[in-house]
Design a protein around this motif. Structure first.
Motif, mmCIF file in Angstrom:
data_model
loop_
_atom_site.group_PDB
_atom_site.id
_atom_site.type_symbol
_atom_site.label_atom_id
_atom_site.label_comp_id
_atom_site.label_asym_id
_atom_site.label_seq_id
_atom_site.Cartn_x
_atom_site.Cartn_y
_atom_site.Cartn_z
ATOM 1 N N LEU A 1 -7.110 -6.349 0.515
ATOM 2 C CA LEU A 1 -7.038 -6.214 2.048
ATOM 3 C C LEU A 1 -8.592 -6.168 2.432
ATOM 4 C CD1 LEU A 1 -4.610 -3.036 1.471
ATOM 5 C CD2 LEU A 1 -4.049 -5.373 2.105
ATOM 6 N N THR B 1 -5.023 -0.145 5.187
ATOM 7 C CA THR B 1 -4.715 0.266 3.669
ATOM 8 C C THR B 1 -3.922 1.285 3.711
ATOM 9 O OG1 THR B 1 -6.449 1.670 3.476
ATOM 10 C CG2 THR B 1 -7.051 -0.592 2.819
ATOM 11 N N THR C 1 4.216 -0.473 -2.133
ATOM 12 C CA THR C 1 2.494 -0.366 -1.936
ATOM 13 C C THR C 1 2.280 0.516 -3.185
ATOM 14 O OG1 THR C 1 2.806 1.701 -0.752
ATOM 15 C CG2 THR C 1 2.121 -0.083 0.644
ATOM 16 N N TRP D 1 -3.408 -3.267 -5.377
ATOM 17 C CA TRP D 1 -4.266 -3.780 -4.334
ATOM 18 C C TRP D 1 -5.527 -2.973 -4.219
ATOM 19 C CZ3 TRP D 1 -5.995 0.007 -0.831
ATOM 20 C CH2 TRP D 1 -5.267 1.189 -0.819
ATOM 21 N N GLU D 2 -6.694 -3.644 -3.553
ATOM 22 C CA GLU D 2 -7.882 -3.177 -3.750
ATOM 23 C C GLU D 2 -8.430 -3.400 -1.974
ATOM 24 O OE1 GLU D 2 -12.050 -4.395 -5.438
ATOM 25 O OE2 GLU D 2 -10.303 -4.880 -6.638
ATOM 26 N N TYR D 3 -9.084 -2.834 -1.382
ATOM 27 C CA TYR D 3 -9.705 -2.845 -0.254
ATOM 28 C C TYR D 3 -11.249 -3.521 -0.431
ATOM 29 C CZ TYR D 3 -12.158 -2.611 4.284
ATOM 30 O OH TYR D 3 -12.942 -2.931 5.328
#
Length: 178
Positions: free
Chosen positions: A55, A61, A75, A80-82
């Motif tokens: 993201l 997020t 989710t 996931w990773e920002y």
């Protein structure tokens, strides 16, 4: 025909999902504005066992109620990773041997129906902003550009629809190879 109940669908538990072999696909979201679009991408990623979502930039997020509304719990399953900078993510992935594909309309783009994924190759699919698309510097840094053929009057598809179309197409081509 009788519709199946959710209890009959034989879906993975959260733990089983996390331990399952993932599809060698990574999704990179480049400055996505809509929280509902972000949630939809999570849900598509869960459906096809996507390895990871990045993201980037202004992309929101989890946890967020508007992401949750469309993600429906995905989710909690999809890794996931920002990252603040999409270009840095692209360069990092390329350095790891991942083939980066911007999903965009560009000169010399490969039409999705003509794209054949290479065996034993991990791919990152970059989807862009709802108005501006994938940033030009990210397109320039990508290994290739894939375009979704369109035959009507509109210039583009919604980003969550584009993600669903491309992920399904690439997933099905990878499955056919295995």
């Amino acid at each position: 025909m009788r519709k199946l109940k959710n209890s009959e669908l034989d879906r993975l538990s959260i733990n089983a999902f996390k331990e399952a072999q993932k599809t060698p696909l990574i999704i990179v979201l480049d400055n996505i504005r809509s929280l509902n679009n972000i949630g939809s991408v999570f849900r598509t990623s869960d459906a096809f066992l996507i390895e990871k979502i990045y993201l980037c930039g202004i992309t929101a997020t989890p946890p967020h109620k508007d992401i949750h509304k469309t993600a429906l719990g995905s989710t909690e399953t999809v890794h996931w990773e920002y990252a603040k900078d999409t270009l840095q993510v692209v360069e990092k992935l390329k350095a790891e041997g991942v083939k980066v594909c911007a999903i965009e309309q560009a000169e010399n783009a490969t039409m999705l129906n003509d794209f054949t994924p290479e065996a034993k190759t991990r791919y990152a699919l970059v989807f862009g902003n709802e108005v501006k698309g994938v940033a030009q510097d990210v397109v320039n840094a990508s290994n290739m550009v894939i375009e979704i053929p369109q035959y009507g009057t509109k210039h583009s598809l919604n980003i969550s629809v584009s993600c669903g179309v491309v992920v399904w197409d690439v997933f099905s081509k990878l499955e056919a190879r295995s």
